[in-house]
Design an enzyme around this catalytic site. Structure first.
Site, PDB file in Angstrom:
ATOM      1  N   HIS A  82       0.647  -1.097  -0.133  1.00  0.00           N
ATOM      2  CA  HIS A  82       0.014  -0.059  -0.087  1.00  0.00           C
ATOM      3  C   HIS A  82       0.838   1.169   0.056  1.00  0.00           C
ATOM      4  O   HIS A  82       1.130   1.943   0.998  1.00  0.00           O
ATOM      5  CB  HIS A  82      -1.066   0.083   1.264  1.00  0.00           C
ATOM      6  CG  HIS A  82      -2.039  -0.901   1.065  1.00  0.00           C
ATOM      7  ND1 HIS A  82      -2.327  -2.054   1.724  1.00  0.00           N
ATOM      8  CD2 HIS A  82      -3.200  -0.853   0.283  1.00  0.00           C
ATOM      9  CE1 HIS A  82      -3.208  -2.832   1.331  1.00  0.00           C
ATOM     10  NE2 HIS A  82      -3.777  -1.981   0.453  1.00  0.00           N
ATOM     11  N   VAL A  85       3.112   3.446  -5.665  1.00  0.00           N
ATOM     12  CA  VAL A  85       3.059   2.802  -6.926  1.00  0.00           C
ATOM     13  C   VAL A  85       1.821   1.954  -6.892  1.00  0.00           C
ATOM     14  O   VAL A  85       1.140   2.241  -7.925  1.00  0.00           O
ATOM     15  CB  VAL A  85       4.319   1.869  -6.825  1.00  0.00           C
ATOM     16  CG1 VAL A  85       4.370   1.213  -8.181  1.00  0.00           C
ATOM     17  CG2 VAL A  85       5.404   2.483  -6.541  1.00  0.00           C
ATOM     18  N   HIS A  86       1.253   1.459  -5.962  1.00  0.00           N
ATOM     19  CA  HIS A  86      -0.201   0.844  -6.012  1.00  0.00           C
ATOM     20  C   HIS A  86      -1.284   2.124  -6.534  1.00  0.00           C
ATOM     21  O   HIS A  86      -2.015   1.835  -7.179  1.00  0.00           O
ATOM     22  CB  HIS A  86      -0.402   0.343  -4.718  1.00  0.00           C
ATOM     23  CG  HIS A  86      -1.990  -0.111  -4.336  1.00  0.00           C
ATOM     24  ND1 HIS A  86      -2.832  -0.895  -5.198  1.00  0.00           N
ATOM     25  CD2 HIS A  86      -2.914   0.389  -3.504  1.00  0.00           C
ATOM     26  CE1 HIS A  86      -4.041  -1.085  -4.949  1.00  0.00           C
ATOM     27  NE2 HIS A  86      -4.121  -0.286  -3.884  1.00  0.00           N
ATOM     28  N   HIS A 122      -6.938   6.860  -3.041  1.00  0.00           N
ATOM     29  CA  HIS A 122      -7.914   6.017  -2.432  1.00  0.00           C
ATOM     30  C   HIS A 122      -7.340   5.218  -1.180  1.00  0.00           C
ATOM     31  O   HIS A 122      -8.010   4.471  -0.353  1.00  0.00           O
ATOM     32  CB  HIS A 122      -8.357   5.040  -3.449  1.00  0.00           C
ATOM     33  CG  HIS A 122      -7.496   3.956  -3.724  1.00  0.00           C
ATOM     34  ND1 HIS A 122      -6.376   3.922  -4.564  1.00  0.00           N
ATOM     35  CD2 HIS A 122      -7.407   2.655  -3.226  1.00  0.00           C
ATOM     36  CE1 HIS A 122      -6.029   2.935  -4.444  1.00  0.00           C
ATOM     37  NE2 HIS A 122      -6.450   2.031  -3.709  1.00  0.00           N
ATOM     38  N   ASP A 232      -8.976  -1.359  -7.985  1.00  0.00           N
ATOM     39  CA  ASP A 232      -8.186  -1.338  -6.887  1.00  0.00           C
ATOM     40  C   ASP A 232      -7.799  -2.849  -6.696  1.00  0.00           C
ATOM     41  O   ASP A 232      -6.675  -3.252  -6.198  1.00  0.00           O
ATOM     42  CB  ASP A 232      -9.119  -1.168  -5.869  1.00  0.00           C
ATOM     43  CG  ASP A 232      -8.341  -1.175  -4.333  1.00  0.00           C
ATOM     44  OD1 ASP A 232      -7.402  -0.703  -4.330  1.00  0.00           O
ATOM     45  OD2 ASP A 232      -9.227  -1.002  -3.401  1.00  0.00           O
ATOM     46  N   GLN A 283      -3.320 -16.171  -3.264  1.00  0.00           N
ATOM     47  CA  GLN A 283      -3.944 -15.666  -4.488  1.00  0.00           C
ATOM     48  C   GLN A 283      -4.878 -16.345  -4.907  1.00  0.00           C
ATOM     49  O   GLN A 283      -5.830 -15.906  -5.519  1.00  0.00           O
ATOM     50  CB  GLN A 283      -2.663 -15.659  -5.341  1.00  0.00           C
ATOM     51  CG  GLN A 283      -1.709 -14.297  -5.533  1.00  0.00           C
ATOM     52  CD  GLN A 283      -2.524 -12.965  -5.467  1.00  0.00           C
ATOM     53  OE1 GLN A 283      -3.264 -12.744  -6.075  1.00  0.00           O
ATOM     54  NE2 GLN A 283      -2.252 -12.203  -4.473  1.00  0.00           N
TER      55      GLN A 283
HETATM   56 ZN    ZN Z   1      -5.813   0.002  -2.664  1.00  0.00          ZN
END
Ligand code: ZN
Length: 366
Positions: A82, A85-86, A122, A232, A283
């Site tokens: 977080h 770059v995210h 965000h 997101d 994942q």
């Molecule tokens: Zn996010």
């Protein structure tokens, strides 16, 4: 003046990359390196200019630049996942979605500036731990926001703080800028993953009843919320080489939280224990229960090549993680077995189970 600063910071390659900013395989990691870690500022500034939003909303370049610098700086660069770059990655994905025909022909400039700013802010000032952690450690944010959408409320309020501090919209009538702040909040709050089912059911109902009417502002706002939610969590839908890096980063952030929990004798949160979880199993679970249901509905709404590409990557990535997991499992099984006595012509002791050694699908495409 800020334009000159920007010009100096641009390397030729970063500039070249911005020509293809709408490509789904845009490599944000490379772009971040080429811009000396300024991907969020550079990308958001570029997109706002490209849409002509700076002139349209009569934004002061210096205020805008200051705002974007402060946004980027309020992300924690020591968070494995977080970080800015995210945020840049989500902004790039949001741009790709807003460019889809259905949205492009109905979104207003106001919707677009809102969508870009919401994407960029965000996760502002994200502490690198999740809401349950903040609640069980009695963090002040948890009580401030009454244990509900604690992080998302904080991201939103932080964004509003920077908007006001820089006066980016101070030239607009108060009711306009307050409205903008409120809608920014409603977009950011939609990224609370614990609300996923509510958003998804509403989306499904609209699609089943074909009741979405994008000339209606509240319907457009709902679609922006869905687009931001997709942006997101779009990591599993990127090409393997990008997707894999994100998976490793997010898992490392979870595991770091687990390490802190262990250190303080707190119960280790789900997915946060590095002894019992792996990137692959996290994942596969995330894709199956969170990402696939969302992107399947998104593809019903926006039935385009991009949507099919995203679902295609997700399928390949899931198979790749599955293949790697199988490989690890058979490797650890072998490690537990007594060392096989080598026979003539079979020094590996591996005549069976070779199927688990096949190259994971999707690993070759990048
Ligand atoms: Zn996010």
């Amino acid at each position: 003046m800020p334009l000159y600063i920007l010009d100096e910071d641009y390397t030729g390659q970063a500039r070249c990359m911005l020509d293809k900013v709408g490509n789904w395989n845009f490599d944000i990691f490379l772009f971040d390196r080429l811009t000396n870690g300024n991907s969020l500022i550079t990308l958001t500034f570029h997109l706002l200019n490209q849409y002509g939003l700076v002139e349209l909303f009569q934004l002061d370049m210096i205020k805008l630049w200051r705002f974007l610098v402060m946004v980027q700086e309020d992300y924690h660069s020591d968070n494995p996942y977080h970080n800015a770059v995210h945020a840049a990655d989500v902004t790039q994905a949001m741009y790709c979605y807003m460019k889809e025909p259905k949205l492009a022909k109905s979104l207003t400039s106001y919707d677009i500036i809102l969508g870009l700013l919401a994407a960029a802010t965000h996760d502002l000032d994200h502490p690198g731990v999740n809401q349950p952690f903040l609640i069980k450690t009695d963090h002040y944010l948890a009580s401030l926001y009454r244990n509900t959408s604690v992080l998302e409320n904080h991201h939103w309020k932080s964004a509003v703080g920077l908007l006001r501090e820089t006066g980016l919209f101070s030239h607009l009538p108060p009711e306009k800028s307050l409205g903008l702040e409120r809608e920014l909040g409603s977009l950011i709050l939609a990224t609370d993953i614990s609300q996923q089912n509510e958003y998804l059911s509403r989306f499904r109902l609209h699609l089943d009843q074909q009741s979405l009417c994008l000339s209606n502002a509240s319907h457009r706002h709902f679609i922006l919320q869905m687009a931001l939610k997709c942006a997101d969590i779009c990591n599993p839908c990127r090409p393997w080489e990008l997707s894999k890096q994100w998976s490793e980063k997010v898992t490392e952030e979870f595991f770091q939280q687990g390490d802190i929990e262990k250190k303080h004798n707190l119960q280790v949160s789900p997915l946060c224990n590095r002894e019992t979880n792996s990137v692959g199993n996290i994942q596969i679970g995330f894709m199956t229960y969170v990402a696939e249901p969302l992107f399947t509905e998104w593809a019903r709404f926006s039935d385009t090549r991009l949507s099919q590409t995203m679902l295609g990557h997700m399928g390949l990535n899931k198979a790749s993680w599955g293949g790697l997991l199988q490989e690890q499992m058979s490797a650890s099984e072998e490690a537990e077995l007594p060392t096989p006595v080598p026979k003539d012509g079979d020094s590996t002791g591996m005549t069976e189970g070779t199927s688990s050694k096949e190259i994971p699908q999707g690993s070759s495409q990048s």
